[in-house]
Design a protein around this motif. Structure first.
Motif, PDB file in Angstrom:
ATOM      1  N   PRO A  69      44.722  18.153  54.064  1.00  0.00           N
ATOM      2  CA  PRO A  69      44.457  16.728  54.207  1.00  0.00           C
ATOM      3  C   PRO A  69      44.029  16.028  52.912  1.00  0.00           C
ATOM      4  O   PRO A  69      44.204  14.821  52.781  1.00  0.00           O
ATOM      5  CB  PRO A  69      43.328  16.677  55.245  1.00  0.00           C
ATOM      6  N   ALA A  70      43.505  16.775  51.931  1.00  0.00           N
ATOM      7  CA  ALA A  70      42.988  16.141  50.721  1.00  0.00           C
ATOM      8  C   ALA A  70      43.818  16.407  49.472  1.00  0.00           C
ATOM      9  O   ALA A  70      43.611  15.758  48.451  1.00  0.00           O
ATOM     10  CB  ALA A  70      41.548  16.589  50.480  1.00  0.00           C
ATOM     11  N   LEU A  71      44.755  17.346  49.526  1.00  0.00           N
ATOM     12  CA  LEU A  71      45.546  17.687  48.337  1.00  0.00           C
ATOM     13  C   LEU A  71      46.791  18.452  48.755  1.00  0.00           C
ATOM     14  O   LEU A  71      46.712  19.376  49.562  1.00  0.00           O
ATOM     15  CB  LEU A  71      44.709  18.553  47.384  1.00  0.00           C
ATOM     16  N   THR A  72      47.926  18.041  48.212  1.00  0.00           N
ATOM     17  CA  THR A  72      49.174  18.795  48.382  1.00  0.00           C
ATOM     18  C   THR A  72      49.828  18.906  47.018  1.00  0.00           C
ATOM     19  O   THR A  72      49.678  18.044  46.164  1.00  0.00           O
ATOM     20  CB  THR A  72      50.151  18.119  49.370  1.00  0.00           C
ATOM     21  N   GLY A  73      50.545  20.002  46.822  1.00  0.00           N
ATOM     22  CA  GLY A  73      51.224  20.206  45.548  1.00  0.00           C
ATOM     23  C   GLY A  73      51.623  21.643  45.373  1.00  0.00           C
ATOM     24  O   GLY A  73      51.968  22.331  46.344  1.00  0.00           O
ATOM     25  N   THR A  74      51.553  22.117  44.123  1.00  0.00           N
ATOM     26  CA  THR A  74      51.976  23.468  43.792  1.00  0.00           C
ATOM     27  C   THR A  74      50.917  24.168  42.944  1.00  0.00           C
ATOM     28  O   THR A  74      50.034  23.531  42.370  1.00  0.00           O
ATOM     29  CB  THR A  74      53.312  23.468  43.013  1.00  0.00           C
ATOM     30  N   VAL A  75      51.047  25.486  42.877  1.00  0.00           N
ATOM     31  CA  VAL A  75      50.248  26.294  41.959  1.00  0.00           C
ATOM     32  C   VAL A  75      51.128  26.530  40.741  1.00  0.00           C
ATOM     33  O   VAL A  75      52.256  27.019  40.866  1.00  0.00           O
ATOM     34  CB  VAL A  75      49.834  27.639  42.601  1.00  0.00           C
ATOM     35  N   VAL A  76      50.642  26.162  39.569  1.00  0.00           N
ATOM     36  CA  VAL A  76      51.411  26.299  38.334  1.00  0.00           C
ATOM     37  C   VAL A  76      51.430  27.770  37.912  1.00  0.00           C
ATOM     38  O   VAL A  76      50.376  28.412  37.860  1.00  0.00           O
ATOM     39  CB  VAL A  76      50.785  25.429  37.215  1.00  0.00           C
ATOM     40  N   PRO A  77      52.598  28.322  37.618  1.00  0.00           N
ATOM     41  CA  PRO A  77      52.649  29.710  37.127  1.00  0.00           C
ATOM     42  C   PRO A  77      51.868  29.837  35.819  1.00  0.00           C
ATOM     43  O   PRO A  77      51.801  28.897  35.024  1.00  0.00           O
ATOM     44  CB  PRO A  77      54.139  29.955  36.874  1.00  0.00           C
ATOM     45  N   GLY A  78      51.264  31.010  35.605  1.00  0.00           N
ATOM     46  CA  GLY A  78      50.608  31.256  34.328  1.00  0.00           C
ATOM     47  C   GLY A  78      49.145  31.624  34.401  1.00  0.00           C
ATOM     48  O   GLY A  78      48.589  32.082  33.418  1.00  0.00           O
ATOM     49  N   GLY A  79      48.514  31.446  35.525  1.00  0.00           N
ATOM     50  CA  GLY A  79      47.122  31.863  35.647  1.00  0.00           C
ATOM     51  C   GLY A  79      47.049  33.347  35.962  1.00  0.00           C
ATOM     52  O   GLY A  79      48.058  34.057  35.988  1.00  0.00           O
ATOM     53  N   ALA A  80      45.840  33.818  36.209  1.00  0.00           N
ATOM     54  CA  ALA A  80      45.659  35.231  36.570  1.00  0.00           C
ATOM     55  C   ALA A  80      44.343  35.409  37.308  1.00  0.00           C
ATOM     56  O   ALA A  80      43.466  34.556  37.268  1.00  0.00           O
ATOM     57  CB  ALA A  80      45.692  36.123  35.332  1.00  0.00           C
ATOM     58  N   ASP A  81      44.253  36.539  37.964  1.00  0.00           N
ATOM     59  CA  ASP A  81      43.030  36.958  38.641  1.00  0.00           C
ATOM     60  C   ASP A  81      42.543  38.201  37.914  1.00  0.00           C
ATOM     61  O   ASP A  81      43.174  39.249  37.971  1.00  0.00           O
ATOM     62  CB  ASP A  81      43.349  37.264  40.112  1.00  0.00           C
ATOM     63  N   TRP A  82      41.429  38.051  37.171  1.00  0.00           N
ATOM     64  CA  TRP A  82      40.834  39.171  36.451  1.00  0.00           C
ATOM     65  C   TRP A  82      39.841  39.811  37.408  1.00  0.00           C
ATOM     66  O   TRP A  82      38.854  39.194  37.778  1.00  0.00           O
ATOM     67  CB  TRP A  82      40.140  38.673  35.188  1.00  0.00           C
ATOM     68  N   GLN A  83      40.103  41.034  37.802  1.00  0.00           N
ATOM     69  CA  GLN A  83      39.246  41.667  38.788  1.00  0.00           C
ATOM     70  C   GLN A  83      38.822  43.049  38.340  1.00  0.00           C
ATOM     71  O   GLN A  83      39.445  43.637  37.473  1.00  0.00           O
ATOM     72  CB  GLN A  83      39.912  41.755  40.166  1.00  0.00           C
ATOM     73  N   PHE A  84      37.756  43.499  38.948  1.00  0.00           N
ATOM     74  CA  PHE A  84      37.389  44.898  38.790  1.00  0.00           C
ATOM     75  C   PHE A  84      36.891  45.422  40.121  1.00  0.00           C
ATOM     76  O   PHE A  84      36.332  44.694  40.935  1.00  0.00           O
ATOM     77  CB  PHE A  84      36.385  45.144  37.651  1.00  0.00           C
ATOM     78  N   VAL A  85      37.184  46.703  40.334  1.00  0.00           N
ATOM     79  CA  VAL A  85      36.725  47.390  41.529  1.00  0.00           C
ATOM     80  C   VAL A  85      35.452  48.122  41.135  1.00  0.00           C
ATOM     81  O   VAL A  85      35.477  49.029  40.300  1.00  0.00           O
ATOM     82  CB  VAL A  85      37.786  48.380  42.061  1.00  0.00           C
ATOM     83  N   ARG A  86      34.344  47.700  41.720  1.00  0.00           N
ATOM     84  CA  ARG A  86      33.052  48.285  41.401  1.00  0.00           C
ATOM     85  C   ARG A  86      32.959  49.705  41.957  1.00  0.00           C
ATOM     86  O   ARG A  86      33.724  50.081  42.851  1.00  0.00           O
ATOM     87  CB  ARG A  86      31.928  47.428  41.995  1.00  0.00           C
ATOM     88  N   PRO A  87      32.024  50.490  41.467  1.00  0.00           N
ATOM     89  CA  PRO A  87      31.854  51.850  41.981  1.00  0.00           C
ATOM     90  C   PRO A  87      31.586  51.909  43.498  1.00  0.00           C
ATOM     91  O   PRO A  87      31.923  52.883  44.145  1.00  0.00           O
ATOM     92  CB  PRO A  87      30.651  52.393  41.195  1.00  0.00           C
ATOM     93  N   ASP A  88      31.028  50.822  44.058  1.00  0.00           N
ATOM     94  CA  ASP A  88      30.776  50.805  45.509  1.00  0.00           C
ATOM     95  C   ASP A  88      31.989  50.349  46.322  1.00  0.00           C
ATOM     96  O   ASP A  88      31.908  50.170  47.533  1.00  0.00           O
ATOM     97  CB  ASP A  88      29.552  49.945  45.843  1.00  0.00           C
TER      98      ASP A  88
END
Length: 179
Positions: A69-88
């Motif tokens: 309802p508040a925003l429509t559009g696209t996700v621009v290619p080029g970003g990333a998700d920097w993640q890590f899996v913790r020991p737990d």
């Protein structure tokens, strides 16, 4: 000394949780409002390897869609998700990407959160299987940076919670503004 002890007793009573609650002005109850959802398409993760924080990986963002309802559009290619899996076993995520509204306005996103699940569910996810969202916990907090003077400037002035789902090729996130 007696006077000092009397002040100390008064201060301790004044700081007690019961007293603080009785004297505190009533805060408004938290409410949330759904503003939009995003289907963020991702590529295969790049596994960096073990680090001081855990298993580090980078998940490229290759596009997607935004609707609500508040925003429509696209996700621009080029970003990333920097993640890590913790020991737990908890996955810490930090995704940075850009949205492009239907009117051409660009909005930057910094979305951080956590995902965790029982080991059997994590194994299914690692194999690329689709797992129902109620089988794991995946929540985020997003900060948006919209241009000043744009109709999306309101995104700069609120707190947003994301309720996320992980799919083999995408993340689905429903964003809620906290009022």
């Amino acid at each position: 000394m007696k006077q000092y002890m009397g002040c100390l007793v008064w201060w301790a009573a004044a700081m007690s949780p019961a007293h603080a609650q009785a004297d505190a002005p009533s805060a408004p109850a938290l409410r949330t409002e759904f503003v939009f959802g995003a289907r963020i398409k991702v590529d295969k993760p790049l596994v960096i390897g073990q680090s001081a924080h855990g298993l580090r990986r980078v998940v490229p963002i290759v596009g997607g869609t935004v609707s609500g309802p508040a925003l429509t559009g696209t996700v621009v290619p080029g970003g990333a998700d920097w993640q890590f899996v913790r020991p737990d076993g908890v996955v810490d995520v930090q995704a940075k990407y850009t949205l492009k509204a239907d009117d051409g306005t660009l909005v930057m996103v910094d979305n951080r959160g956590v995902r965790h699940a029982p080991p059997a569910v994590l194994e299914r996810m690692a194999k690329g299987e689709h797992v129902p969202a109620n089988a794991y916990y995946f929540r985020t907090t997003a900060r948006f940076e919209a241009p000043l003077g744009s109709k999306y400037e309101w995104l700069n002035r609120a707190v947003f919670i994301g309720v996320a789902e992980r799919h083999p090729d995408a993340a689905l996130i429903r964003f809620y503004r906290v009022d």
